[in-house]
Design a protein around this motif. Structure first.
Motif, PDB file in Angstrom:
ATOM      1  N   TRP A  21       0.844  -1.208   0.000  1.00 47.79           N
ATOM      2  CA  TRP A  21       0.000   0.000   0.000  1.00 47.79           C
ATOM      3  C   TRP A  21       0.869   1.245   0.000  1.00 47.79           C
ATOM      4  O   TRP A  21       0.605   2.212  -0.740  1.00 47.79           O
ATOM      5  CB  TRP A  21      -0.899  -0.014   1.227  1.00 47.79           C
ATOM      6  CG  TRP A  21      -1.669   1.259   1.428  1.00 47.79           C
ATOM      7  CD1 TRP A  21      -2.826   1.634   0.824  1.00 47.79           C
ATOM      8  CD2 TRP A  21      -1.295   2.347   2.300  1.00 47.79           C
ATOM      9  NE1 TRP A  21      -3.209   2.871   1.259  1.00 47.79           N
ATOM     10  CE2 TRP A  21      -2.309   3.342   2.163  1.00 47.79           C
ATOM     11  CE3 TRP A  21      -0.247   2.565   3.183  1.00 47.79           C
ATOM     12  CZ2 TRP A  21      -2.256   4.519   2.876  1.00 47.79           C
ATOM     13  CZ3 TRP A  21      -0.202   3.745   3.881  1.00 47.79           C
ATOM     14  CH2 TRP A  21      -1.196   4.713   3.728  1.00 47.79           C
ATOM     15  N   LEU A  22       1.931   1.235   0.802  1.00 53.39           N
ATOM     16  CA  LEU A  22       2.808   2.397   0.874  1.00 53.39           C
ATOM     17  C   LEU A  22       3.508   2.632  -0.459  1.00 53.39           C
ATOM     18  O   LEU A  22       3.670   3.783  -0.896  1.00 53.39           O
ATOM     19  CB  LEU A  22       3.838   2.186   1.986  1.00 53.39           C
ATOM     20  CG  LEU A  22       4.789   3.360   2.279  1.00 53.39           C
ATOM     21  CD1 LEU A  22       3.994   4.577   2.720  1.00 53.39           C
ATOM     22  CD2 LEU A  22       5.794   2.969   3.368  1.00 53.39           C
ATOM     23  N   SER A  24       2.371   1.904  -3.473  1.00 55.52           N
ATOM     24  CA  SER A  24       1.420   2.488  -4.428  1.00 55.52           C
ATOM     25  C   SER A  24       1.191   3.969  -4.152  1.00 55.52           C
ATOM     26  O   SER A  24       0.977   4.751  -5.080  1.00 55.52           O
ATOM     27  CB  SER A  24       0.090   1.728  -4.361  1.00 55.52           C
ATOM     28  OG  SER A  24      -0.531   1.890  -3.087  1.00 55.52           O
ATOM     29  N   ARG A  25       1.258   4.383  -2.867  1.00 54.16           N
ATOM     30  CA  ARG A  25       1.081   5.794  -2.521  1.00 54.16           C
ATOM     31  C   ARG A  25       2.292   6.630  -2.923  1.00 54.16           C
ATOM     32  O   ARG A  25       2.162   7.814  -3.245  1.00 54.16           O
ATOM     33  CB  ARG A  25       0.838   5.926  -1.016  1.00 54.16           C
ATOM     34  CG  ARG A  25      -0.366   5.176  -0.486  1.00 54.16           C
ATOM     35  CD  ARG A  25      -1.655   5.842  -0.834  1.00 54.16           C
ATOM     36  NE  ARG A  25      -1.834   7.103  -0.143  1.00 54.16           N
ATOM     37  CZ  ARG A  25      -2.927   7.843  -0.223  1.00 54.16           C
ATOM     38  NH1 ARG A  25      -3.941   7.434  -0.984  1.00 54.16           N
ATOM     39  NH2 ARG A  25      -3.031   8.979   0.430  1.00 54.16           N
ATOM     40  N   ARG A  29       5.290  10.190  -6.102  1.00 56.91           N
ATOM     41  CA  ARG A  29       6.135  11.150  -5.394  1.00 56.91           C
ATOM     42  C   ARG A  29       7.619  10.810  -5.538  1.00 56.91           C
ATOM     43  O   ARG A  29       8.438  11.689  -5.785  1.00 56.91           O
ATOM     44  CB  ARG A  29       5.753  11.187  -3.910  1.00 56.91           C
ATOM     45  CG  ARG A  29       4.293  11.561  -3.674  1.00 56.91           C
ATOM     46  CD  ARG A  29       3.954  11.495  -2.193  1.00 56.91           C
ATOM     47  NE  ARG A  29       2.531  11.750  -1.942  1.00 56.91           N
ATOM     48  CZ  ARG A  29       1.961  11.687  -0.744  1.00 56.91           C
ATOM     49  NH1 ARG A  29       2.695  11.394   0.320  1.00 56.91           N
ATOM     50  NH2 ARG A  29       0.673  11.916  -0.609  1.00 56.91           N
ATOM     51  N   ARG A 120      -6.591  12.377 -11.742  1.00 60.02           N
ATOM     52  CA  ARG A 120      -5.250  11.963 -11.322  1.00 60.02           C
ATOM     53  C   ARG A 120      -4.343  11.644 -12.508  1.00 60.02           C
ATOM     54  O   ARG A 120      -3.155  11.920 -12.483  1.00 60.02           O
ATOM     55  CB  ARG A 120      -5.362  10.730 -10.422  1.00 60.02           C
ATOM     56  CG  ARG A 120      -6.096  10.984  -9.115  1.00 60.02           C
ATOM     57  CD  ARG A 120      -6.595   9.685  -8.503  1.00 60.02           C
ATOM     58  NE  ARG A 120      -5.547   8.698  -8.360  1.00 60.02           N
ATOM     59  CZ  ARG A 120      -4.841   8.506  -7.246  1.00 60.02           C
ATOM     60  NH1 ARG A 120      -5.083   9.258  -6.179  1.00 60.02           N
ATOM     61  NH2 ARG A 120      -3.921   7.577  -7.189  1.00 60.02           N
ATOM     62  N   SER A 138     -10.893  10.315  -8.653  1.00 65.06           N
ATOM     63  CA  SER A 138     -11.279   9.913  -7.303  1.00 65.06           C
ATOM     64  C   SER A 138     -12.676  10.405  -6.996  1.00 65.06           C
ATOM     65  O   SER A 138     -13.053  11.517  -7.383  1.00 65.06           O
ATOM     66  CB  SER A 138     -10.297  10.479  -6.272  1.00 65.06           C
ATOM     67  OG  SER A 138     -10.752  10.217  -4.947  1.00 65.06           O
ATOM     68  N   GLU A 156     -11.750   7.098   1.411  1.00 62.52           N
ATOM     69  CA  GLU A 156     -10.366   6.756   1.111  1.00 62.52           C
ATOM     70  C   GLU A 156     -10.019   5.375   1.637  1.00 62.52           C
ATOM     71  O   GLU A 156      -9.247   4.638   1.039  1.00 62.52           O
ATOM     72  CB  GLU A 156      -9.427   7.802   1.719  1.00 62.52           C
ATOM     73  CG  GLU A 156      -9.432   9.123   0.960  1.00 62.52           C
ATOM     74  CD  GLU A 156      -8.488  10.126   1.580  1.00 62.52           C
ATOM     75  OE1 GLU A 156      -7.964   9.827   2.675  1.00 62.52           O
ATOM     76  OE2 GLU A 156      -8.272  11.188   0.994  1.00 62.52           O
TER      77      GLU A 156
END
Length: 495
Positions: A21-22, A24-25, A29, A120, A138, A156
């Motif tokens: 999950w981290l 993909s976030r 960035r 996005r 989103s 979310e």
């Protein structure tokens, strides 16, 4: 220590999901940070799986697997993450939307709308004579509005990311065709299809205009809900050939389609991926090619678009090119012919690994058992150090019970081994010396008699059969029973 083993396994998999999950976030960035998280995720999943295998079989996993398996798993996850980040660059996309609709509070609004929802990702390019567009958006309410702040947090946590794929067409009236849940009941139960229909409906973009219900015929209305701003346009579009495509194609059974303005589109729960972009746009092109040419001329005012749809090759191989790879492309072509959903690269890899793992789990004990039954397995003597008799137990509030269990030592090829194993034959006494056979393959099980070898062989057939069935369902599936009956009925009608 044994009490903590299940928690080590649960914790390892939980850590892997958190890292996934981290990653993909972090993709948008920092590519380096996302790659590191993907790699650590692979290590966490693979090491936990190996620990589970080692603890579950009561044996030591070969040291080579502790090194090779995590590295291979981490490399696969990192490669998949890189492919997902770079596929848009390989499409020659302009990154700028020139047609179609934008999302706004659950509706598809035109490009000149004063306040569309944030998008996005945008990808637009030419494909087989068509202009196609993909957007990722989103459904989370905007945070600056305090009235929706708590709703935003909940959304979310559930799944607020959706993707829409659009195909440019001549400007036409509004028309929506949406599949219904429970459409095949009571004859057939389709919970997986119904779940996909429901999930995709959360982010569905409804045309931004007034719509009325439109009925076609009893069989079609049982499976699809149709709304339109122009009943004559709907009647002209939903010809017998178009209805046959919508009813017979597995993709249209779980995806809603909308016509409005200069676009026909569909939306889906989840981010915009390469497979969704090409798979969904291909189905939209197939639908556009099936619609009678006069529709585009009369309602769209475009005589040339019919020749575009007729000249566009919408076969799986032509539309997707070599993106599916040497393995996945023929697999998906076969699955499509069998009325089965195509598989992504991750899904195909996962299914293949699971099928191979199940096959190996079955083949290892089968080979060991057969070696013992034909007397080619190494023979030695086991010195019994402990012997415990099991008990039947009961299954009232929870099932209890255990099998006979023996711990002992044996010497093979000059090396002493300390083992613990379940005992199927007559339980020996402590201190007894028993003739046994040792399986030649890892994990080198002990067979105290032919009965033990036969029982092991029979149990090993279960994972082997499961692996074979999973491989067949992935690579060479049969059409569903309702599809086979429908095809037989169609063949009988033609005859």
């Amino acid at each position: 220590m044994d009490l903590f083993e299940p928690w080590f396994i649960v914790g390892g998999y939980a850590l892997g999901f958190v890292l996934l999950w981290l990653a993909s976030r972090l993709e948008r960035r920092s590519g380096v940070a996302a790659t590191v998280c993907y790699a650590l995720c692979g290590v966490a999943f693979s090491e936990t799986s190996l620990y589970w295998l080692s603890a579950g079989t009561g044996s030591n996993v070969p040291q080579l697997l502790w090194i090779v398996f995590p590295v291979a798993f981490a490399a696969l996850v990192a490669w998949r993450g890189w492919r997902q980040r770079t596929w848009i660059a390989r499409t020659a996309s302009t990154g700028h939307q020139t047609f179609g609709v934008l999302p706004h509070l659950g509706r598809g609004v035109p490009l000149d709308h004063p306040d569309p929802d944030p998008v996005r990702t945008t990808v637009e390019f030419d494909q087989r004579g068509h202009r196609v567009l993909g957007i990722e958006y989103s459904t989370t309410p905007r945070r600056e509005d305090e009235r929706f702040a708590e709703v935003a947090k909940v959304a979310e946590q559930i799944d607020s990311i959706h993707s829409a794929v659009e195909l440019r067409i001549p400007a036409v009236p509004a028309l929506t065709i949406s599949p219904k849940t429970g459409a095949f009941e009571p004859e057939y139960f389709t919970p997986l299809e119904d779940a996909r229909i429901t999930r995709n409906a959360f982010g569905w973009l409804r045309p931004d205009t007034g719509l009325d219900s439109f009925e076609v015929d009893a069989e079609f209305d049982r499976r699809f809900s149709v709304t339109t701003s122009d009943p004559e346009f709907a009647a002209a579009v939903l010809t017998e050939e178009v209805r046959a495509l919508l009813i017979g194609d597995l993709w249209f059974r779980v995806h809603a389609v909308a016509f409005h303005g200069d676009a026909v589109w569909t939306s889906e729960s989840g981010g915009l991926t390469e497979d969704r972009m090409f798979g969904n746009s291909r189905r939209l092109a197939m639908l556009a090619a099936t619609i009678p040419p006069p529709v585009w001329e009369v309602w769209g005012g475009d005589r040339g678009f019919a020749s575009v749809t007729a000249g566009s090759d919408t076969s799986y191989l032509a539309w997707n090119g070599g993106r599916g790879g040497a393995v996945r492309t023929p697999v998906n072509r076969f699955r499509e012919a069998a009325d089965r959903q195509p598989v992504t690269s991750v899904s195909l890899t996962t299914r293949t690994v699971i099928a191979l793992s199940l096959a190996v789990m079955g083949l290892l004990p089968i080979v060991n058992s057969l070696s013992a039954l034909v007397n080619v397995a190494p023979q030695t003597q086991l010195s019994v150090l402990e012997a415990h008799r099991g008990f039947a137990g009961s299954c009232r509030s929870s099932c209890t019970g255990s099998n006979d269990w023996v711990r002992g030592t044996y010497v093979l090829d000059g090396e002493a081994h300390d083992v613990s194993t379940e005992w199927i034959d007559t339980l020996p006494a402590k201190g007894a010396v028993v003739d046994v056979e040792i399986g030649p393959l890892w994990w080198h099980p002990i067979f105290e008699s032919s009965l033990a070898a036969v029982v092991t062989l029979l149990f090993a057939l279960l994972p082997l059969l499961a692996g074979v069935l999973l491989a067949k369902a992935t690579y060479r599936p049969r059409p569903p029973r309702r599809v086979r009956k429908l095809r037989k009925a169609q063949e009988a009608t033609v005859t």
